[in-house]
Design a protein around this motif. Structure first.
Motif, PDB file in Angstrom:
ATOM      1  N   TRP A 166     -14.679  89.860  30.919  1.00 26.05           N
ATOM      2  CA  TRP A 166     -15.616  90.897  30.634  1.00 26.05           C
ATOM      3  C   TRP A 166     -16.120  91.201  32.445  1.00 26.05           C
ATOM      4  O   TRP A 166     -15.452  90.500  33.333  1.00 26.05           O
ATOM      5  CB  TRP A 166     -16.937  90.391  30.248  1.00 26.05           C
ATOM      6  N   VAL A 167     -16.919  92.237  32.528  1.00 27.14           N
ATOM      7  CA  VAL A 167     -17.210  92.632  33.906  1.00 27.14           C
ATOM      8  C   VAL A 167     -18.543  93.203  33.854  1.00 27.14           C
ATOM      9  O   VAL A 167     -19.353  93.911  32.817  1.00 27.14           O
ATOM     10  CB  VAL A 167     -16.263  93.815  34.465  1.00 27.14           C
ATOM     11  N   ALA A 168     -19.388  93.065  34.958  1.00 24.55           N
ATOM     12  CA  ALA A 168     -20.866  93.517  35.182  1.00 24.55           C
ATOM     13  C   ALA A 168     -20.764  94.685  36.206  1.00 24.55           C
ATOM     14  O   ALA A 168     -20.188  94.279  37.139  1.00 24.55           O
ATOM     15  CB  ALA A 168     -21.735  92.506  35.716  1.00 24.55           C
ATOM     16  N   HIS A 224     -30.613  97.823  37.144  1.00 25.95           N
ATOM     17  CA  HIS A 224     -29.993  97.446  36.175  1.00 25.95           C
ATOM     18  C   HIS A 224     -28.351  97.440  35.929  1.00 25.95           C
ATOM     19  O   HIS A 224     -28.077  97.705  36.996  1.00 25.95           O
ATOM     20  CB  HIS A 224     -30.379  98.278  34.726  1.00 25.95           C
ATOM     21  N   ILE A 225     -27.752  96.679  35.003  1.00 23.98           N
ATOM     22  CA  ILE A 225     -26.456  96.394  35.110  1.00 23.98           C
ATOM     23  C   ILE A 225     -25.924  96.968  33.850  1.00 23.98           C
ATOM     24  O   ILE A 225     -26.680  97.100  32.815  1.00 23.98           O
ATOM     25  CB  ILE A 225     -25.761  94.969  35.519  1.00 23.98           C
ATOM     26  N   HIS A 226     -24.522  97.105  33.775  1.00 32.99           N
ATOM     27  CA  HIS A 226     -23.830  97.459  32.436  1.00 32.99           C
ATOM     28  C   HIS A 226     -22.828  96.109  32.394  1.00 32.99           C
ATOM     29  O   HIS A 226     -22.290  95.895  33.273  1.00 32.99           O
ATOM     30  CB  HIS A 226     -23.371  98.705  32.383  1.00 32.99           C
ATOM     31  N   LEU A 227     -22.618  96.082  31.031  1.00 31.87           N
ATOM     32  CA  LEU A 227     -21.450  94.695  30.710  1.00 31.87           C
ATOM     33  C   LEU A 227     -20.579  95.445  29.865  1.00 31.87           C
ATOM     34  O   LEU A 227     -20.718  96.358  28.931  1.00 31.87           O
ATOM     35  CB  LEU A 227     -22.289  93.605  30.108  1.00 31.87           C
ATOM     36  N   VAL A 243     -23.722  87.160  28.691  1.00 30.36           N
ATOM     37  CA  VAL A 243     -22.236  86.934  27.928  1.00 30.36           C
ATOM     38  C   VAL A 243     -22.231  85.603  27.182  1.00 30.36           C
ATOM     39  O   VAL A 243     -21.472  85.676  26.101  1.00 30.36           O
ATOM     40  CB  VAL A 243     -20.879  87.440  28.755  1.00 30.36           C
ATOM     41  N   ARG A 263     -22.817  97.208  38.369  1.00 30.52           N
ATOM     42  CA  ARG A 263     -24.426  97.372  38.884  1.00 30.52           C
ATOM     43  C   ARG A 263     -24.168  98.694  39.666  1.00 30.52           C
ATOM     44  O   ARG A 263     -24.039  98.866  40.707  1.00 30.52           O
ATOM     45  CB  ARG A 263     -24.908  96.316  39.653  1.00 30.52           C
ATOM     46  N   CYS A 302     -32.169  88.352  27.309  1.00 28.54           N
ATOM     47  CA  CYS A 302     -32.937  89.232  28.051  1.00 28.54           C
ATOM     48  C   CYS A 302     -34.539  89.087  28.477  1.00 28.54           C
ATOM     49  O   CYS A 302     -34.961  89.097  29.427  1.00 28.54           O
ATOM     50  CB  CYS A 302     -32.492  90.736  28.111  1.00 28.54           C
ATOM     51  N   ALA A 325     -25.934  88.178  33.952  1.00 31.18           N
ATOM     52  CA  ALA A 325     -24.894  88.714  33.475  1.00 31.18           C
ATOM     53  C   ALA A 325     -24.162  87.613  32.770  1.00 31.18           C
ATOM     54  O   ALA A 325     -23.696  87.600  31.356  1.00 31.18           O
ATOM     55  CB  ALA A 325     -23.698  89.461  34.349  1.00 31.18           C
ATOM     56  N   ARG A 326     -23.901  86.460  33.574  1.00 27.88           N
ATOM     57  CA  ARG A 326     -23.227  85.283  32.744  1.00 27.88           C
ATOM     58  C   ARG A 326     -24.104  84.583  31.541  1.00 27.88           C
ATOM     59  O   ARG A 326     -23.471  84.272  30.664  1.00 27.88           O
ATOM     60  CB  ARG A 326     -23.143  84.259  33.835  1.00 27.88           C
TER      61      ARG A 326
END
Length: 168
Positions: free
Chosen positions: A21-23, A30-33, A6, A25, A58, A2-3
């Motif tokens: 920001w926040v990630a 997968h994750i969402h930002l 971003v 999971r 990615c 995530a870092r």
């Protein structure tokens, strides 16, 4: 991960203040930002082409960590109407936006055509306005399409190239 993403998008640069920001999971794969796209100073971050930069990062992470590569493509998928296009279609009393209408006309014309000339004739028969782009020898190399009556704020005809290159 995530870092890195971003940072690549410009939301959290290495130097200077970054956006909050926040990630999240919510599944194992997968994750969402989510981010506030305003810097602590009140300015907007430099985010031009941020989606492309995020995808590139990615791809690098997938290659580096030996992950399955996903989302590969050449930006050839269907593009969806914008809010402005939807509002314009409603204002014009059209059942669908010009983009959707043109995509439907293209698909139907392609289904009937066996040559470029057949394709051009099928588009014309459907009322699609076609402007061909040619090379120095006069061969068709691309085109732009327009819906009759679709004009911009200046009154100029709007053209939309949903897939504006011709196959070799």
């Amino acid at each position: 991960m995530a870092r890195r993403v971003v940072r690549a998008t410009g939301l959290a640069p290495d130097h200077g203040p970054g956006c909050r920001w926040v990630a999240v999971r919510h599944a194992a794969h997968h994750i969402h930002l989510a981010a506030v796209t305003v810097l602590p100073t009140g300015a907007r971050p430099a985010m031009h082409r941020d989606a492309m930069r995020a995808q590139a990062e990615c791809r690098a992470i997938e290659a580096e960590w030996g992950l399955r590569r996903v989302g590969l493509g050449k930006r050839t998928s269907t593009s969806y109407p914008t809010t402005a296009e939807i509002i314009k279609a409603e204002r014009q009393c059209w059942d669908e936006t010009s983009r959707v209408w043109l995509q439907q006309q293209m698909r139907q014309a392609l289904a009937e055509a066996t040559t470029v000339d057949d394709y051009a004739s099928a588009l014309a028969a459907r009322g699609v306005l076609v402007r061909w782009r040619t090379d120095a020898q006069g061969a068709a190399v691309g085109y732009s399409l327009a819906r009759p009556g679709d004009t911009g704020g200046s009154g100029a005809r709007c053209s939309s190239p949903p897939d504006a290159s011709t196959p070799r």
